[in-house]
Design a protein around this motif. Structure first.
Motif, PDB file in Angstrom:
ATOM      1  N   LEU A   1      19.151 -14.192 -12.174  1.00 32.24           N
ATOM      2  CA  LEU A   1      20.471 -14.702 -12.549  1.00 32.24           C
ATOM      3  C   LEU A   1      20.858 -14.053 -13.866  1.00 32.24           C
ATOM      4  N   ILE A   2      22.021 -13.403 -13.898  1.00 33.43           N
ATOM      5  CA  ILE A   2      22.484 -12.693 -15.089  1.00 33.43           C
ATOM      6  C   ILE A   2      23.715 -13.401 -15.641  1.00 33.43           C
ATOM      7  N   VAL A   3      23.658 -13.769 -16.910  1.00 36.14           N
ATOM      8  CA  VAL A   3      24.773 -14.453 -17.569  1.00 36.14           C
ATOM      9  C   VAL A   3      25.541 -13.431 -18.401  1.00 36.14           C
ATOM     10  N   GLY A   4      26.742 -13.105 -17.969  1.00 34.73           N
ATOM     11  CA  GLY A   4      27.570 -12.135 -18.683  1.00 34.73           C
ATOM     12  C   GLY A   4      27.757 -10.864 -17.883  1.00 34.73           C
ATOM     13  N   ALA A   5      28.999 -10.593 -17.465  1.00 36.03           N
ATOM     14  CA  ALA A   5      29.298  -9.394 -16.668  1.00 36.03           C
ATOM     15  C   ALA A   5      29.989  -8.353 -17.522  1.00 36.03           C
TER      16      ALA A   5
ATOM     17  N   GLY B   1      22.488 -13.174  -8.948  1.00 35.25           N
ATOM     18  CA  GLY B   1      23.715 -13.863  -9.324  1.00 35.25           C
ATOM     19  C   GLY B   1      24.233 -13.322 -10.648  1.00 35.25           C
ATOM     20  N   LEU B   2      25.515 -12.998 -10.699  1.00 30.11           N
ATOM     21  CA  LEU B   2      26.143 -12.470 -11.913  1.00 30.11           C
ATOM     22  C   LEU B   2      27.264 -13.422 -12.316  1.00 30.11           C
ATOM     23  N   LEU B   3      27.053 -14.167 -13.389  1.00 32.89           N
ATOM     24  CA  LEU B   3      28.009 -15.176 -13.839  1.00 32.89           C
ATOM     25  C   LEU B   3      28.827 -14.649 -15.017  1.00 32.89           C
ATOM     26  N   GLU B   4      30.130 -14.854 -14.943  1.00 32.32           N
ATOM     27  CA  GLU B   4      31.022 -14.417 -16.014  1.00 32.32           C
ATOM     28  C   GLU B   4      32.114 -15.453 -16.213  1.00 32.32           C
TER      29      GLU B   4
END
Length: 504
Positions: free
Chosen positions: A9-13, A36-39
């Motif tokens: 899970l990556i926070v910040g696109a 998962g890429l959350l922005e």
């Protein structure tokens, strides 16, 4: 509460997050990773920095298979720099066929996000992350709301990567008391000039402004040119008046009208110039900091994106060798290996960015001597240009080569002080007269030379130590750190002296 589960899970696109999402999707695995890429907002961002990608960053982008993201965004080839001072200029081209790219930051980000969205196994979600989810001291996911006031959702993952930028909300939560503190010495004040003519086309311009910080100019599209004015803290109450009164008269005359129009038309925006040395990670299992959330340098050299993209290249390779992302010991070894592997490039660009800013933004007599010497060092051409610009551009990642050139500049500055014409003013109202030092002034200049050299050591030494002190956090390596702290500056001085004698 709704839930989603991912491998990563990556926070910040942004630059780092979007690149990592795409990079991990290309790992050769029997079962693709679910990423998962959350922005917070997927709208095109509008920033005044992150618009110049050095050749080293272009190379990293090519390695990641993301070089097509530079196409179709009106990106401009960058082939080097032009440094301007007192109406004089010196050409600093990139060596060989190396090229960088400059562009509108938002267009590049959108291209990276589109690449991530199309990648195998990647899900891009617009949501604001509010909390880390922890179980027994391990981060297992995050809580986020898709809209303001909406119910929070739980997003779980075997590994959480925080890449939420320089204003990270989770840096302290991840690093705790082990984390370093960011420092801000100045701000960049930005504007976009239309149809401006730079001294050398397809080259960034660095204007050295007496009494104030440097000014950067580079073309970011066919008609747009970014101007960044360094303003030290505390900021003037009237930024527009400050720029028009103190800065514009010292810039090439062809830029005066475009700047006046830009300042009248647009609001003046600013961005803090922060420095944050990297601290080895691994104290909190299940989570990694990436990009500006972990490590920042002064944006003068435009090296931030290059460091971030090279970090992604290395992290992708290392994560591809991990069989179990939840194995705390294996991940700690990975982070230690990554921390060391990235040092040659990241340390070079981190140290150079602040050291060069201290010289270009000279605010005392000794630094002014170093700045003059640096300019004349570049005028010599050859390796006096190729070496520094290779370091700056990410082509030659070597802290020792950087130390060599830095102290070469220091010794050469002292030589210049003794042998070249210097400005002299007999009274505050008198006209400047340029004259070479007389023999009877040599004793004074000798003591001044000691102060200049000491200033160079004070600039470079702490920066070097801010990087090497985190290389060996355990007691078993403590003696190596002490040795490095003492020996590296000495070796740098010796190398710089040898190089300067060759130059002279």
């Amino acid at each position: 509460m709704p839930e989603s589960t991912y491998d990563v899970l990556i926070v910040g696109a942004g630059i780092a997050g979007s690149s990592l999402a795409h990079a991990l999707s290309t790992l050769p695995r029997s079962k693709p990773l679910r990423i998962g890429l959350l922005e917070r907002s997927l709208a095109e961002p509008d920033r005044i920095v992150g618009e110049l990608l050095q050749p080293g960053g272009v190379s990293a982008l090519r390695t990641l298979g993301l070089e097509p993201c530079l196409e179709g965004i009106d990106a401009i080839p960058v082939r080097g720099y032009c440094v301007v001072e007192d109406g004089k200029s010196v050409h600093i081209p990139y060596p060989g066929a190396h090229e960088g790219r400059s562009f509108h930051h938002g267009r590049f980000i959108m291209a990276l996000r589109d690449a991530a969205r199309r990648a195998r196994g990647v899900e891009v979600v617009e949501a604001t992350v509010t909390d880390l989810i922890e179980e027994e001291g391990r981060v297992v996911g995050v809580r986020a709301a898709r809209k303001a006031g909406a119910e929070k959702e739980a997003f779980y993952a075997n590994l959480v990567v925080i890449a939420d930028g320089c204003f990270s909300n989770f840096r302290t939560a991840v690093m705790g008391s082990a984390g370093a503190k960011s420092t801000t010495s100045s701000h960049f004040v930005g504007a976009v000039l239309e149809d401006a003519r730079l001294p050398i086309p397809n080259h960034g311009t660095v204007a050295l402004i007496k009494g104030f910080g440097p000014v950067l100019l580079y073309q970011i599209s066919e008609r747009d040119t970014r101007m960044l004015v360094d303003v030290k803290t505390p900021l003037p109450s009237d930024l527009k008046a400050h720029i028009l009164t103190n800065i514009v008269p010292q810039l090439p005359s062809a830029l005066h009208l475009p700047i006046q129009i830009a300042l009248d038309r647009d609001r003046i925006r600013r961005m803090p110039n922060s420095f944050l040395p990297p601290v080895e990670q691994g104290s909190k299992p299940g989570v990694i900091l990436l990009g500006d959330s972990w490590n920042m340098r002064h944006p003068l050299t435009g090296g931030g994106m290059t460091v971030a993209l090279n970090d992604v290249v290395m992290l992708r390779t290392l994560l591809g060798e991990v069989s179990n992302l939840t194995d705390a010991d294996e991940m700690k070894r990975l982070l230690h290996q990554w921390h060391w592997a990235r040092k040659p490039l990241s340390s070079t660009i981190n140290i150079l960015s602040v050291a060069l800013y201290d010289l270009f933004g000279a605010d005392d007599e000794q630094l002014a001597v170093l700045r003059t010497g640096c300019f004349k060092y570049f005028e010599r051409g050859g390796e006096c240009v190729n070496g520094p610009v290779s370091l700056l551009s990410g082509i030659a990642p070597s802290p020792m080569l950087l130390a060599n050139h830095f102290f070469s500049v220091a010794f050469y500055s002292i030589w210049v002080m003794f042998t070249h014409s210097l400005p002299v003013r007999s009274s505050p109202d008198a006209k400047l007269v340029y004259t070479v030092a007389r023999v009877d002034q040599y004793p004074f200049l000798f003591f001044k030379a000691i102060r200049v050299f000491w200033t160079a050591c004070v600039v470079f030494g702490p920066l070097l130590w801010s990087e090497i002190r985190w290389w060996a956090p355990t007691d078993t390596r403590r003696r190596n750190v002490v040795f490095a702290k003492a020996a590296l500056p000495v070796l740098a001085v010796m190398g710089g002296l040898v190089w300067t004698l060759r130059v002279l």
